[in-house]
Design an enzyme around this catalytic site. Structure first.
Site, short mmCIF file in Angstrom:
data_model
loop_
_atom_site.label_atom_id
_atom_site.label_comp_id
_atom_site.label_asym_id
_atom_site.label_seq_id
_atom_site.Cartn_x
_atom_site.Cartn_y
_atom_site.Cartn_z
N THR A 201 -21.15 66.06 -37.20
CA THR A 201 -20.48 67.18 -37.84
C THR A 201 -21.27 68.46 -37.64
O THR A 201 -22.50 68.47 -37.62
CB THR A 201 -20.25 66.92 -39.34
OG1 THR A 201 -21.40 66.28 -39.87
CG2 THR A 201 -19.06 66.04 -39.56
N SER A 234 -25.17 64.46 -39.35
CA SER A 234 -25.13 65.92 -39.38
C SER A 234 -25.75 66.50 -38.12
O SER A 234 -26.62 65.89 -37.51
CB SER A 234 -25.91 66.44 -40.59
OG SER A 234 -27.31 66.26 -40.39
N ASP A 235 -25.29 67.69 -37.73
CA ASP A 235 -26.10 68.45 -36.79
C ASP A 235 -27.42 68.75 -37.49
O ASP A 235 -27.52 68.74 -38.72
CB ASP A 235 -25.39 69.74 -36.37
CG ASP A 235 -25.85 70.25 -35.01
OD1 ASP A 235 -26.95 69.85 -34.57
OD2 ASP A 235 -25.13 71.04 -34.39
N TRP A 236 -28.44 69.01 -36.70
CA TRP A 236 -29.80 69.07 -37.24
C TRP A 236 -29.94 70.24 -38.22
O TRP A 236 -29.74 71.39 -37.87
CB TRP A 236 -30.79 69.17 -36.09
CG TRP A 236 -31.33 67.83 -35.64
CD1 TRP A 236 -32.64 67.55 -35.40
CD2 TRP A 236 -30.62 66.61 -35.41
NE1 TRP A 236 -32.78 66.22 -35.03
CE2 TRP A 236 -31.56 65.62 -35.03
CE3 TRP A 236 -29.29 66.23 -35.49
CZ2 TRP A 236 -31.21 64.31 -34.73
CZ3 TRP A 236 -28.92 64.92 -35.20
CH2 TRP A 236 -29.88 63.98 -34.82
N ALA A 238 -28.01 70.77 -40.77
CA ALA A 238 -26.71 71.28 -41.21
C ALA A 238 -26.38 70.88 -42.64
O ALA A 238 -25.62 71.58 -43.32
CB ALA A 238 -25.60 70.78 -40.28
#
Length: 811
Positions: A201, A234-236, A238
């Site tokens: 995401t 998650s994107d890093w 995020a």
């Protein structure tokens, strides 16, 4: 929608449930939080190994930013999509699984299937296309290929992460119809066809809700409607809210150890803010991922025996030449046998083979155009001139630098060393040299030698924040603090460089170079990281003199091949573009060369569209994208005619002034997608504008006749004939156009495609099934798909603007 479970799936589910039942709350919440930059914690009590993730999508870097363990570097995703060949994308995925297994990686953080909404998107080289069908089919094949090797994927960035400006905070306001018909569509296709084991995401919000907390899109659409049963990471950095993330369907918060999960999630459960059942659902999905990749004891992995080994070097070369798009050819290509060639352009010597940002890997070798053509052409037939340099600013110290990193503690004692692939240090989390920890590390010195290839004033500088000391040949040129600037977490990696030393050097004579950075990591930093860069620029010669030298070389040759390119300061993760012009004096160079040599071939080395104001003044234009490590060898194959350029445009190329969708910058934190479903070729047609080169366009070295189109329900059979004098490959494209005009629908859209090969004079048939979705629109009133009955023209051809055959169906 994502398929029914097999007996093997059920056995893995049993193992997952057994493991889950043995975990207490603290262990469960710990599993959902990264233990460092790239891994999840091992839980030996249930036989769970540490899950390891790595960036892609054109290679597998592994958990360390180093060239000590090189990676195969394939062409950029735009290049892969330009092949219009899912089977080739599948083979690329198999190779990447092989690379991942070699590096101990369980999950590849790829592919990126966001759309080319605007040509200004700075990271478009990492995505496939402006069209959701092409994106979805290439992406699905890629995922199937990777997972056939027993390695998971995380299809990203879910959803509407289509630009970089304010990407961490932007609220993209997108209509439900545009979401369904465009931006969600590739993800839906991939879930249905490939059953991906993971989704990532995005940072951004959609319609007011950040994607790591988007209950509707994650739980109701992705999982509910589509049946996605994989893990959501998650994107890093995020993830921002413990309760918001877990209620929104986020399974894994990366990176660690400081995340919104772990102890924070356990506390939320104990205080009654979160039901433990929600945690169990997330843990179940993470354990399922572990079971699939073979990291959970007692669970049979999906792939017990990996596919046969793939030759990475050969595949990289094949994908590159199959991706090259010949958009113009007035008889200049293939090169005539025995003729002389003037190769021109700094990018011909120092090729840019991949995009900037998290997509960077370090291949064991890189073949530049100069390397490739030198090996392919007869000795004495090739000359070279710089002509113009696209690097108008300082770039990462690379050619001629031999560097290592030396780590010291507070007392100045050396606590660790490692090699450095170039002047960039990018250590995130536990990605540190052996024996070094963040607690003991106080300074990093990049030190070694620089052997210049040109005499004159060389400029060196720094990119990064903090205290630095720059020394060249024993003289300290800078000692001080650099700070301020951009506030996003990765600014040290993607920010701009500053010059700090101009030193007169002699070609071939090495000098000592040192850049020391004092490490200071804020206590509240979400990730402990060390990032800075030694940058360099060669002596700046008078641009007019360089162009004049190129003109002399071009005038004396039978053919002039000019290589033009973008740079990492133009196309990279972390920022969008402000224009589509080539940097430096490259446009002037092309015009000057074309004026003296009618057989001027321009090779465009960029990951996404650039303006080519000289395109009608030259004999041929070949787009090579970011072509990967074997790009120069593939270019020689194509220019000499040993192979045919096989690519077709996956996105429209035109001027910025004519581009229908250009806004990528938010206002007050919001970016409205006011164009609705009209992006790419849909928008160009609606506005009645003619691009420089349309979607689907591409030439080969033979010619094709489209003989017949037969429609049987929603299956099309297209017979095409090779009318040239050499074998060739054709991409047969189908477009569906409602016969009753509707201002709310595109005039036509891609309905399918197939690649065929034929010998001279041979007729072959492409069979293409048209998906039901082509005839559907999203009805925002009912919140469902609406099948639009009626008459449709099915048009077969070579591009959106070159349609050769037409048939009609009624649905």
């Amino acid at each position: 929608m994502a398929g029914t479970r097999t007996q093997a799936d059920e056995a893995r589910e049993t193992a997952v449930e057994t493991a889950l039942a043995r975990l207490d709350l603290d262990a469960k919440t710990r599993l959902l939080a990264g233990q460092d930059m790239w891994t999840l914690p091992a839980l030996p009590e249930i036989g769970l190994a540490s899950l390891v993730m790595s960036d892609g999508p054109i290679g597998v870097r592994g958990v360390r930013w180093t060239a000590d363990d090189p990676s195969v570097a394939l062409p950029s995703p735009t290049a892969l999509a330009a092949t219009w060949d899912p089977e080739l994308a599948h083979r690329a995925g198999v190779l990447l699984a092989q690379e991942a297994r070699r590096k101990g990686v369980h999950v590849l953080l790829a592919p990126t299937v966001n759309l080319h909404r605007s040509p200004l998107g700075g990271r478009h080289f990492e995505a496939y296309s402006e069209d959701p069908l092409l994106t979805g089919l290439i992406g699905a094949a890629y995922v199937e290929g990777v997972q056939s090797g027993g390695v998971g994927t995380t299809v990203k960035h879910f959803v509407a992460n289509d630009a970089e400006t304010e990407r961490f905070t932007v609220n993209n306001k997108v209509s439900e119809r545009a979401l369904r018909e465009l931006y969600l569509a590739p993800f839906e296709t991939i879930v249905a066809k490939a059953r991906p084991w993971g989704i990532m995401t995005a940072y951004n919000a959609v319609n007011g809700t950040t994607m790591t907390e988007h209950h509707h899109l994650v739980n109701e659409v992705l999982r509910g409607e589509w049946g996605f049963d994989g893990a959501n990471v998650s994107d890093w950095m995020a993830a921002r809210s413990t309760t918001g993330a877990v209620e929104g369907g986020l399974d894994i918060a990366m990176p660690g150890p400081g995340t919104v999960y772990g102890p924070a999630l356990a506390a939320a459960v104990r205080s009654g803010q979160v039901e433990e059942a929600r945690v169990d659902e997330a843990v179940r999905r993470v354990l399922r991922l572990a079971a699939r990749v073979g990291a959970l004891k007692g669970a049979e992995p999906v792939v017990a025996e990996p596919p046969a080994e793939v030759d990475g070097q050969a595949l990289a070369r094949e994908i590159a030449r199959r991706s090259f798009v010949l958009v113009r050819n007035e008889g200049a290509l293939p090169l005539p046998p025995g003729g002389s060639v003037a190769l021109i352009g700094a990018a011909a010597r120092d090729a840019r083979v991949l995009g900037g940002g998290s997509a960077i890997v370090f291949p064991a070798r890189t073949v530049s155009p100069l390397d490739g053509l030198t090996a392919a052409l007869p000795e004495g037939s090739l000359t070279y001139a710089v002509g113009a340099d696209p690097n108008t600013e300082l770039a990462v110290a690379d050619k001629g630098f031999a560097l290592r990193a030396v780590c010291r503690d507070a007392a100045g004692q050396i606590i660790g060393t490692c090699s450095a692939p170039n002047g960039q240090i990018q250590w995130m989390g536990s990605d540190l040299p052996e024996g070094v920890t963040h607690d003991t590390l106080r300074s990093v010195e990049l030190t070694g030698t620089f052997t210049p290839r040109e005499s004159g004033p060389h400029t060196l500088g720094i990119k990064g924040r903090g205290h630095f000391v720059l020394t060249v040949a024993g003289t300290t040129h800078y000692a001080g603090n650099r700070g301020g600037g951009r506030s996003e977490p990765f600014a040290a990696f993607f920010g701009g460089p500053e010059p700090h030393a101009v030193v007169e050097l002699t070609a071939g004579e090495p000098v000592e170079v040192s850049l020391t950075h004092t490490v200071s990591i804020p206590a509240d930093a979400p990730v402990k990281g060390v990032g800075f860069t030694l940058v360099h620029q060669e002596p700046r010669r008078d641009p007019d003199e360089l162009i004049a030298e190129a003109v002399v070389a071009a005038r004396a040759a039978d053919t002039a091949v000019v290589v033009v390119a973008t740079t990492e300061l133009v196309e990279s993760e972390g920022f969008d573009r402000t224009d589509l012009t080539l940097p430096g004096r490259q446009d002037d160079l092309v015009r000057a060369v074309a004026a003296v040599n009618p057989r001027t071939v321009v090779v465009v080395n960029s990951g996404s569209p650039v303006e080519m104001p000289w395109r009608d003044e030259v004999a041929a234009v070949l787009l090579t994208w970011f072509p990967g490590q074997e790009g120069g060898a593939a270019l020689a194959d194509v220019l000499t005619g040993a192979e045919e350029p096989g690519g077709r445009l996956p996105t429209t190329w035109g001027s910025l002034a004519d581009a229908p969708v250009t806004r990528v910058a938010p206002t007050d934190g919001e970016l409205p997608y006011t164009e609705g479903v009209f992006i790419g070729y849909r928008a160009w047609e609606r506005e009645g504008r003619a691009p420089a080169h349309p979607f689907g366009h591409g030439l080969g070295y033979t010619t094709w006749a489209y003989d017949s189109l037969e429609l049987d329900g929603t299956t099309a059979k297209v017979r095409v004939r090779n009318t040239g004098d050499r074998p060739g490959r054709e991409v047969v494209q189908l477009y569906a156009a409602p016969t009753e005009p509707d201002a709310e629908r595109p005039a036509r859209e891609l309905a399918g495609f197939a690649t065929v090969t034929a010998k001279p004079g041979e007729t072959v048939e492409a069979v293409i099934d048209i998906p039901r979705r082509v005839f559907e629109i999203w009805d925002e009133k009912t919140g469902s798909w609406s099948f639009v009955k009626g008459s449709y023209e099915i048009q077969a051809g070579r591009s959106i603007m070159d349609r050769r055959l037409t048939g009609t169906i009624n649905v």
